[in-house]
Design a protein around this motif. Structure first.
Motif, PDB file in Angstrom:
ATOM      1  N   ALA A 110       2.610   1.824  -3.292  1.00 21.42           N
ATOM      2  CA  ALA A 110       1.718   2.357  -4.321  1.00 21.42           C
ATOM      3  C   ALA A 110       1.543   3.859  -4.211  1.00 21.42           C
ATOM      4  CB  ALA A 110       0.355   1.667  -4.235  1.00 21.42           C
ATOM      5  N   LEU A 111       1.991   4.446  -3.078  1.00 17.73           N
ATOM      6  CA  LEU A 111       1.889   5.893  -2.877  1.00 17.73           C
ATOM      7  C   LEU A 111       3.270   6.546  -2.757  1.00 17.73           C
ATOM      8  CD1 LEU A 111      -0.985   5.904  -0.228  1.00 17.73           C
ATOM      9  CD2 LEU A 111      -1.183   6.405  -2.667  1.00 17.73           C
ATOM     10  N   ALA A 166       0.141   7.562 -11.501  1.00 17.37           N
ATOM     11  CA  ALA A 166      -1.277   7.742 -11.827  1.00 17.37           C
ATOM     12  C   ALA A 166      -2.044   8.354 -10.661  1.00 17.37           C
ATOM     13  CB  ALA A 166      -1.890   6.401 -12.227  1.00 17.37           C
ATOM     14  N   LEU A 167      -1.772   7.872  -9.434  1.00 23.12           N
ATOM     15  CA  LEU A 167      -2.530   8.317  -8.266  1.00 23.12           C
ATOM     16  C   LEU A 167      -2.132   9.716  -7.793  1.00 23.12           C
ATOM     17  CD1 LEU A 167      -2.602   5.049  -6.106  1.00 23.12           C
ATOM     18  CD2 LEU A 167      -4.433   5.984  -7.521  1.00 23.12           C
ATOM     19  N   LEU A 168      -0.854  10.034  -7.893  1.00 20.40           N
ATOM     20  CA  LEU A 168      -0.358  11.269  -7.296  1.00 20.40           C
ATOM     21  C   LEU A 168      -0.062  12.379  -8.297  1.00 20.40           C
ATOM     22  CD1 LEU A 168       2.077   9.732  -4.654  1.00 20.40           C
ATOM     23  CD2 LEU A 168      -0.307  10.398  -4.355  1.00 20.40           C
ATOM     24  N   LEU A 172      -4.045  11.875 -11.776  1.00 18.40           N
ATOM     25  CA  LEU A 172      -5.403  12.147 -11.277  1.00 18.40           C
ATOM     26  C   LEU A 172      -5.546  13.543 -10.665  1.00 18.40           C
ATOM     27  CD1 LEU A 172      -6.475   8.689  -9.783  1.00 18.40           C
ATOM     28  CD2 LEU A 172      -7.125   9.728 -11.964  1.00 18.40           C
ATOM     29  N   PRO A 173      -4.689  13.921  -9.707  1.00 17.82           N
ATOM     30  CA  PRO A 173      -4.834  15.283  -9.165  1.00 17.82           C
ATOM     31  C   PRO A 173      -4.534  16.367 -10.193  1.00 17.82           C
ATOM     32  CG  PRO A 173      -2.882  14.234  -8.267  1.00 17.82           C
ATOM     33  CD  PRO A 173      -3.649  13.176  -8.989  1.00 17.82           C
ATOM     34  N   TYR A 201      -7.654  16.685 -12.331  1.00 21.41           N
ATOM     35  CA  TYR A 201      -8.682  17.382 -11.557  1.00 21.41           C
ATOM     36  C   TYR A 201      -8.356  18.865 -11.431  1.00 21.41           C
ATOM     37  CZ  TYR A 201     -11.175  19.120  -7.471  1.00 21.41           C
ATOM     38  OH  TYR A 201     -11.929  19.882  -6.617  1.00 21.41           O
ATOM     39  N   ILE A 251       1.762   3.132 -10.807  1.00 20.72           N
ATOM     40  CA  ILE A 251       0.630   3.376  -9.919  1.00 20.72           C
ATOM     41  C   ILE A 251       0.782   4.695  -9.158  1.00 20.72           C
ATOM     42  CG2 ILE A 251      -0.660   2.507  -7.927  1.00 20.72           C
ATOM     43  CD1 ILE A 251      -0.046  -0.314  -8.852  1.00 20.72           C
ATOM     44  N   PRO A 252       1.941   4.952  -8.498  1.00 19.00           N
ATOM     45  CA  PRO A 252       2.079   6.252  -7.822  1.00 19.00           C
ATOM     46  C   PRO A 252       1.969   7.429  -8.782  1.00 19.00           C
ATOM     47  CG  PRO A 252       3.788   4.731  -7.101  1.00 19.00           C
ATOM     48  CD  PRO A 252       3.115   4.100  -8.271  1.00 19.00           C
ATOM     49  N   LEU A 312       5.938   8.025  -4.499  1.00 23.59           N
ATOM     50  CA  LEU A 312       6.318   8.605  -5.784  1.00 23.59           C
ATOM     51  C   LEU A 312       7.828   8.726  -5.932  1.00 23.59           C
ATOM     52  CD1 LEU A 312       5.349   9.922  -8.439  1.00 23.59           C
ATOM     53  CD2 LEU A 312       5.286  12.103  -7.208  1.00 23.59           C
ATOM     54  N   ILE A 353       0.837  -1.202   0.000  1.00 29.96           N
ATOM     55  CA  ILE A 353       0.000   0.000   0.000  1.00 29.96           C
ATOM     56  C   ILE A 353       0.871   1.251   0.000  1.00 29.96           C
ATOM     57  CG2 ILE A 353      -1.685   1.339   1.313  1.00 29.96           C
ATOM     58  CD1 ILE A 353      -2.838  -1.317   2.310  1.00 29.96           C
TER      59      ILE A 353
END
Length: 244
Positions: free
Chosen positions: A200-201, A224-226, A229-230, A233, A221-222, A203, A197
């Motif tokens: 995955a965060l 894409a997530l960090l 996506l932000p 947005y 994954i990091p 970076l 977990i």
């Protein structure tokens, strides 16, 4: 897009002038610390560029988020973004201009930082110690610079998504610290689930792993997530947020 205008607007403020002065002093101090101290500490009396680069990342990991968030989100916080939109129609153009401005300012700061680091390494090694070692220069690009590039991109994403100087700085500086702490805790507990977990965060680790060519799909994954996506947005919110 007019990034030169945004760079000038940022650097002309008193707070930015103070920040840049403090940043340059810290960079020179840490470059000297990294380059001059090594010959006195290492048994062979040499000074290594990769260690100096590592020392430089300590202040830069704080300086880069501050500069980046101030450029991208500062006008939203002080309310001056309304005047900017009136003078420069096209929100996406203003957004792109500020992103370019932040990247240019940070890139210039990185050039100055590592030039100072190389000079300090040479002085510390050749003039004070028993030699300067630049063979590990490739490591600087695949570790320190990759990590700082990830810091820049994450700060951009937080500045765009939150559009607040205070919240952007809290996220850009605080989140990596929390992840680093969680990584240490996960390593101590030995829990593979928690480690997955956290990874995955993480970076920073993903950036350095991808930079040295040993990364895989998991390291995306990091990103894409960090970042993705932000960032997406933030672009949407920038284009639709009401002013005033």
């Amino acid at each position: 897009m007019r990034p030169v205008l945004d760079i000038r607007a940022h650097l002309d403020t008193r707070s930015a002038a103070i920040l840049m002065a403090i940043s340059l002093l810290l960079i020179v101090a840490f470059a000297a610390l990294g380059g001059f101290v090594q010959p006195a500490v290492l048994e062979d009396g040499t000074s290594h560029i990769d260690f100096t680069g590592f020392v430089l990342t300590l202040p830069l990991s704080l300086i880069i988020p501050v500069i980046t968030v101030m450029i991208t989100a500062g006008e939203w916080s002080d309310g001056s973004i309304q005047n900017t939109f009136l003078q420069r129609p096209g929100r996406l153009g203003v957004l792109g201009s500020k992103v370019i401005a932040a990247i240019v300012v940070v890139a210039a700061l990185l050039v100055v930082s590592f030039a100072a680091g190389a000079l300090a390494t040479w002085i510390g090694g050749d003039l004070i110690g028993n030699g300067a070692v630049f063979d590990s220069l490739g490591t600087v690009f695949t570790t320190q610079l990759a990590s700082l590039a990830a810091t820049l991109l994450f700060s951009l994403a937080m500045g765009l998504a939150l559009q607040s100087t205070v919240l952007g700085l809290l996220a850009a500086i605080g989140f990596p610290f929390v992840i680093a702490t969680a990584t240490g805790i996960a390593a101590i507990t030995g829990s593979e689930t928690v480690m997955d977990i956290v990874s995955a965060l993480d970076l920073d680790t993903a950036a350095t792993t991808l930079a040295d060519g040993s990364g895989g799909a998991f390291e995306l994954i990091p990103i894409a997530l960090l970042l993705v996506l932000p960032g997406a947005y933030g672009i949407w919110r920038w284009n639709h947020r009401e002013v005033g």
